[in-house]
Scaffold this motif. Structure first.
Motif, short mmCIF file in Angstrom:
data_model
loop_
_atom_site.label_atom_id
_atom_site.label_comp_id
_atom_site.label_asym_id
_atom_site.label_seq_id
_atom_site.Cartn_x
_atom_site.Cartn_y
_atom_site.Cartn_z
N PHE A 38 -2.94 44.86 -28.94
CA PHE A 38 -4.34 44.16 -29.23
C PHE A 38 -4.61 42.87 -29.73
CE2 PHE A 38 -6.89 48.65 -29.26
CZ PHE A 38 -6.52 48.54 -27.73
N SER A 39 -5.34 42.17 -29.24
CA SER A 39 -5.59 40.80 -29.85
C SER A 39 -6.90 40.74 -30.93
CB SER A 39 -6.05 39.78 -28.71
OG SER A 39 -7.06 40.09 -27.68
N MET A 40 -6.81 39.82 -31.87
CA MET A 40 -7.85 39.59 -32.86
C MET A 40 -7.97 38.13 -32.85
SD MET A 40 -5.35 40.37 -35.98
CE MET A 40 -6.63 39.89 -37.43
N SER B 128 -6.58 30.22 -33.68
CA SER B 128 -7.20 31.23 -34.48
C SER B 128 -7.07 32.78 -33.83
CB SER B 128 -8.64 31.09 -34.87
OG SER B 128 -9.36 30.98 -33.58
N GLY B 129 -6.17 33.00 -32.93
CA GLY B 129 -6.00 34.17 -32.23
C GLY B 129 -4.40 34.82 -32.76
N ALA B 130 -4.56 36.11 -32.66
CA ALA B 130 -3.14 36.83 -32.78
C ALA B 130 -3.16 38.13 -32.04
CB ALA B 130 -2.95 37.19 -34.34
N VAL B 131 -1.88 38.37 -31.73
CA VAL B 131 -1.76 39.78 -30.99
C VAL B 131 -0.80 40.78 -31.77
CG1 VAL B 131 -0.91 40.80 -28.59
CG2 VAL B 131 -1.87 38.61 -28.69
N PHE C 108 -2.72 38.28 -38.98
CA PHE C 108 -3.22 39.87 -39.22
C PHE C 108 -3.54 40.07 -40.93
CE2 PHE C 108 -2.28 44.00 -40.56
CZ PHE C 108 -3.24 45.02 -40.07
N LEU C 109 -2.30 39.71 -41.35
CA LEU C 109 -2.36 39.88 -43.17
C LEU C 109 -3.65 38.91 -43.43
CD1 LEU C 109 1.51 39.81 -43.66
CD2 LEU C 109 0.05 41.88 -43.73
N SER C 110 -3.76 37.97 -43.08
CA SER C 110 -4.85 37.06 -43.49
C SER C 110 -6.29 37.58 -43.25
CB SER C 110 -4.78 35.66 -42.92
OG SER C 110 -6.07 34.90 -43.16
N SER C 111 -6.43 38.42 -42.56
CA SER C 111 -7.51 39.10 -42.16
C SER C 111 -7.64 40.37 -43.00
CB SER C 111 -7.60 39.39 -40.57
OG SER C 111 -9.05 40.03 -40.45
N ALA C 112 -6.54 41.20 -42.72
CA ALA C 112 -6.67 42.53 -43.26
C ALA C 112 -6.79 42.41 -44.97
CB ALA C 112 -5.45 43.28 -43.07
N ALA C 113 -6.33 41.11 -45.65
CA ALA C 113 -6.30 41.09 -47.18
C ALA C 113 -7.70 40.74 -47.64
CB ALA C 113 -5.46 39.51 -47.33
N LYS D 104 -12.38 45.09 -32.38
CA LYS D 104 -12.49 43.60 -32.30
C LYS D 104 -13.50 42.98 -33.18
CE LYS D 104 -11.85 43.79 -27.18
NZ LYS D 104 -10.59 43.26 -27.55
N ILE D 105 -13.30 43.23 -34.57
CA ILE D 105 -13.98 42.75 -35.85
C ILE D 105 -13.37 40.98 -35.88
CG2 ILE D 105 -14.56 42.72 -38.10
CD1 ILE D 105 -13.76 45.83 -38.10
N ARG D 106 -14.57 40.25 -35.83
CA ARG D 106 -14.19 38.83 -35.75
C ARG D 106 -13.85 38.31 -37.22
NH1 ARG D 106 -16.08 33.92 -32.75
NH2 ARG D 106 -17.33 32.52 -34.58
N THR D 107 -12.84 37.69 -37.48
CA THR D 107 -12.46 37.27 -38.73
C THR D 107 -12.92 35.92 -39.12
OG1 THR D 107 -10.28 38.40 -38.56
CG2 THR D 107 -10.53 36.79 -40.34
N GLU D 108 -14.27 35.97 -40.08
CA GLU D 108 -14.90 34.98 -40.50
C GLU D 108 -14.10 34.07 -41.62
OE1 GLU D 108 -17.36 33.58 -38.86
OE2 GLU D 108 -17.95 35.31 -37.42
N GLU D 109 -13.38 34.77 -42.41
CA GLU D 109 -12.92 34.38 -43.54
C GLU D 109 -11.61 34.99 -43.58
OE1 GLU D 109 -14.73 34.43 -47.11
OE2 GLU D 109 -13.30 33.15 -48.41
#
Lengths: 386, 386
Positions: A159-161, A146-149, A103-108, A122-127
């Motif tokens: 939720f999952s991402m 590459s998933g997280a809850v 989550f932090l990887s995506s949110a950063a 449900k925004i997909r994290t490309e990077e």
């Protein structure tokens, strides 16, 4: 076989005595945020080994991440990442710590106002901000997917991402880490991995022969080494098989080219939300009744499972299918995990209706490999699990 | 289980009707060298489909790459890469075309005087010119690994090369491509993949339960679908299983954490060099005698193989092991592949001595999982294969 795409770029470093290698996998000069959980790593030596490996890097720590990592706590870590200019993260823990780090990887790198939107919309994290992991609890497979809850305690949501940007750069898998795990966590890990393999497999035949056999291989190996691991977590060979099974059960491979079910996970998440029951144990509660309720549509695959995984060759397809379900429940119980909801809570009788209502209120599409299990079906399945 | 590292970043695009997707995997504005073999792709429609997918790229073609790709021919392609400023390559073919493209990938960025040194001096390729593949012959697994084998007709050498820079960026695996393959190539592909799984598996027990079962899964699936593929290459389900087995047999996964043998491949390469026998058929010639010669040391694993893959449960370990070898030879023969050298050449009687002398003259270390099979052992094994 169905068309599919598969890419898993995570580098696995597997075995004992290799912690020092992680230094070679982190970019020189990186400013590292080291994430971890409740502090068990400080007692079992993993913290010291990792800190020693990171001695040439500037490291900031963020500990105290609990099971079912919580969104609002993680915002504190996000603030540190931004204020300190963190360039790499190292998750040292089990699935919860790794999921939190994802989550932090995506949110950063997310430039929206509200990071919860990554999950809610449900925004997909490309990077993502790059990170590695040092796995301390074999179970979820998060170390190689590459998933997280993530949970939000304010909204009561879990939720999952996901997205290709969330694969760890590397994961260190050292089977000796299970030596100090409590029996409860060992059993949970075996159950979680077994359910991952089972839920991706137990649908209907699609003539994907190799995927079927790989899933069966994971389950057979867990059935073989699970009791050994529970009896003696210092049995390195058994620990290695157990750890590798957990990773392979959810690194994407066995789900490619086949339909997958995941209804057990969906119902299980609600039992955790309602009663705080361990994730793995919620799967144990729902599995048997889910397969009995859907016996007709899953009969062919259940019979194949009974034959190949449990060696049940006599009887009709239905008899074999039912015998396979019984064997599964007996295996779960042999790990010390109860398979009925009433063993976990006295207030179980409202669960079925509550969970069905939750699905209805969210306007979810149907569950299962056919996406057609309705809230009414869910209600009956949970009732059968009382 | 032995310690290991595993990373395979190749993106697999599997299924039918997806050729157009390759355009999304190639960097915009890339100048592409498209490599292929003898021209069969111009008859079966693959050439047209690929050219259509590449319509927005500048493409230069280099065709005519033969089986066992030859170093000096590839120097012509290397010249084109450098003169034309090629930035990406697309291999459209089987293992030979892909291996040739891997050599070019490495040589394009090699700054030494003599590119043959990459092979002769075993220089590991850390970075190569990026390339993708469109697989037209399931067999070698080269579409999803970082190794290649290249021949030098001037020196009579056939060497291997590799390194993390040589994984394809992507590989398109469309099972319909086997519809127009001759029976001989289908049989070779089944044999090659089967031998890959067998040679990584048939050593001694190391308590790597999942790797064992994955290798057995590949072999069981090939035994099941091989005859179906030979009978009707337009059977899409069988073709899909066959193709996926070939990839999984040599993408690195089943060799991790276990010892591997590869003596059959080493001896087989020499039979190709001496007699021009198809690579896959040389494996068929050597396999039975290799396992009989090494029966004592491989007995436990041979017996496990006989039990799990062939269902042979009666008898002593030695009896099961021998029965497993017989079943293997019968399976190979059922594909129309002869298992004795004398079926391929009249001048077979000098083979054993010649191959042993070759190994001696190269000063090679021993073969097999214990690295202790000497040239004298090799001589006896090849003799047993007459």
């Amino acid at each position: 076989m169905l068309n599919f795409e598969f890419k898993n770029p995570t580098k696995i470093i597997f075995g004992q005595g290799q912690t020092a290698k992680i230094a070679d996998e982190i970019p020189a000069g990186a400013k590292v945020l080291m994430t971890y959980g409740g502090g068990s790593i400080k007692k079992n030596g993993i913290y010291d080994a990792v800190k020693d490996a990171l001695k040439d890097f500037e490291v900031i720590e963020f500990g105290g991440i609990p099971a079912n990592p919580a969104y609002h706590q993680l915002l504190d870590a996000l603030k540190i990442i931004k204020e300190e200019g963190i360039t790499f993260m190292l998750a040292v823990g089990g699935g919860s710590v790794i999921d939190a780090t994802k989550f932090l990887s995506s949110a950063a790198l997310y430039d929206g106002e509200e990071p919860w939107d990554i999950l809610a919309k449900k925004i997909r994290t490309e990077e993502g901000l790059p990170f590695g992991t040092v796995l301390t609890i074999p179970a979820t497979g998060s170390e190689s997917n590459s998933g997280a809850v993530i949970s939000n305690h304010q909204t009561g949501e879990k939720f999952s991402m996901g997205g290709p940007g969330l694969f760890p750069q590397f994961s260190l898998l050292d089977p000796t880490v299970i030596r100090t795990l409590p029996q409860r966590q060992l059993a949970n890990g075996i159950m979680d991995a077994f359910s991952h393999a089972l839920e991706q497999y137990m649908t209907y035949p699609v003539k994907a022969g190799l995927q079927d056999r790989f899933a069966e291989s994971i389950m057979q190996t867990l059935i073989e080494v699970g009791p050994q691991v529970m009896k003696d977590p210092s049995d390195y060979d058994a620990a290695g098989d157990f750890m590798w099974c957990c990773t392979m059960a959810l690194n994407g491979l066995i789900q490619k080219g086949v339909p997958t079910d995941w209804a057990i996970h969906a119902m299980g998440h609600e039992l955790t939300a309602l009663y705080g029951i361990d994730h793995a144990r919620t799967l144990a509660i729902v599995a048997g009744s889910h397969y009995r309720y859907n016996l007709d549509r899953k009969k062919a695959k259940l019979a194949q499972y009974a034959e190949r995984v449990w060696g049940i060759v006599d009887g009709t397809a239905e008899e074999k299918a039912l015998a396979g379900i019984k064997k599964t429940e007996a295996f779960i119980q042999s790990l010390g995990i109860e398979t009925q909801l009433s063993a976990y809570t006295d207030t179980y009788k409202t669960a079925a209706k509550e969970i069905a209502d939750r699905f209805t209120s969210r306007g979810w599409t149907g569950l299962g490999e056919h996406k057609d299990l309705s809230p009414a079906d869910v209600e009956k399945i949970v009732e059968m699990a009382y």
